[in-house]
Design a protein around this motif. Sequence first.
Motif, PDB file in Angstrom:
ATOM      1  N   SER A   1       0.852  -1.171   0.000  1.00 25.65           N
ATOM      2  CA  SER A   1       0.000   0.000   0.000  1.00 25.65           C
ATOM      3  C   SER A   1       0.897   1.233   0.000  1.00 25.65           C
ATOM      4  N   VAL A   2       0.738   2.091  -0.995  1.00 23.18           N
ATOM      5  CA  VAL A   2       1.580   3.286  -1.112  1.00 23.18           C
ATOM      6  C   VAL A   2       0.717   4.476  -1.474  1.00 23.18           C
ATOM      7  N   PRO A   3       1.179   5.687  -1.153  1.00 21.37           N
ATOM      8  CA  PRO A   3       0.430   6.883  -1.545  1.00 21.37           C
ATOM      9  C   PRO A   3       0.584   7.159  -3.033  1.00 21.37           C
ATOM     10  N   GLU A   4      -0.415   7.809  -3.554  1.00 19.10           N
ATOM     11  CA  GLU A   4      -0.428   8.167  -4.977  1.00 19.10           C
ATOM     12  C   GLU A   4       0.817   8.975  -5.344  1.00 19.10           C
ATOM     13  N   GLY A   5       1.338   8.728  -6.540  1.00 21.27           N
ATOM     14  CA  GLY A   5       2.479   9.488  -7.032  1.00 21.27           C
ATOM     15  C   GLY A   5       3.820   8.813  -6.843  1.00 21.27           C
ATOM     16  N   GLU A   6       3.864   7.818  -5.979  1.00 18.48           N
ATOM     17  CA  GLU A   6       5.138   7.142  -5.744  1.00 18.48           C
ATOM     18  C   GLU A   6       5.496   6.183  -6.869  1.00 18.48           C
ATOM     19  N   ASN A   7       6.798   6.010  -7.050  1.00 16.15           N
ATOM     20  CA  ASN A   7       7.295   4.972  -7.953  1.00 16.15           C
ATOM     21  C   ASN A   7       7.450   3.706  -7.133  1.00 16.15           C
TER      22      ASN A   7
ATOM     23  N   ALA B   1       5.080   6.872 -11.089  1.00 14.65           N
ATOM     24  CA  ALA B   1       4.021   7.842 -10.785  1.00 14.65           C
ATOM     25  C   ALA B   1       2.674   7.145 -10.579  1.00 14.65           C
ATOM     26  N   SER B   2       2.605   6.309  -9.570  1.00 17.87           N
ATOM     27  CA  SER B   2       1.421   5.464  -9.356  1.00 17.87           C
ATOM     28  C   SER B   2       0.142   6.293  -9.190  1.00 17.87           C
TER      29      SER B   2
END
Lengths: 115, 112
Positions: B12-18, B79-80
């Motif tokens: 689970s990661v925040p939006e925008g992360e690679n 850029a998830s």
Amino acid sequence: KAGVTQTPRYLIKTRGQQVTLSCSPISGHRSVSWYQQTPGQGLQFLFEYFSETQRNKGNFPGRFSGRQFSNSRSEMNVSTLELGDSALYLCASSFSSGSKTDTQYFGPGTRLTVL
Amino acid sequence: KQEVTQIPAALSVPEGENLVLNCSFTDSAIYNLQWFRQDPGKGLTSLLLIQSSQREQTSGRLNASLDKSSGRSTLYIAASQPGDSATYLCAGGGGGADGLTFGKGTHLIIQP
């Protein structure tokens, strides 16, 4: 170009019955493979058909069988259903030689529930 | 017998992360390595196919690599976005097995 279609999308059967699932591959594709997906085992290969001939078979009992017609459409049959056969059954088509070189395109699956 | 392992099982990661998803296989005699995504209750969508003679493939924000000598493949998502949330599956073709051998998948959640 239409994608891989599977019918029916949902099925409910009781133990001991048999079931037939159908798969229509992408137009021009000659290889059709079948997979079983369960929460415990994940995706497992059942068999592959190419030009109406079974080319490969996974490690499933003889109750699981299939066939392919001259128009490349394929059917999968499961006889004497068991509770453990409840799963999502996916078929995949590819242009020629199946998993060895070509991209596999999957259908939406048939959800089979055995009561 | 080919075995495919995917790590982590969930992410689970925040939006925008690679981010990078990992896939390892035991038999290097594979013909190809494919990455798929699966949305809940749906079939599989093919993302990338890497032939055994290739090292990587790219499609948009996705890049997949293959290292047969180490038995590893990675899927890089740049850029998830929340729409990337799904289960990602890798599968090896060949390697002494009939059909594709799948890993159990990585369940990815992108937090808005």
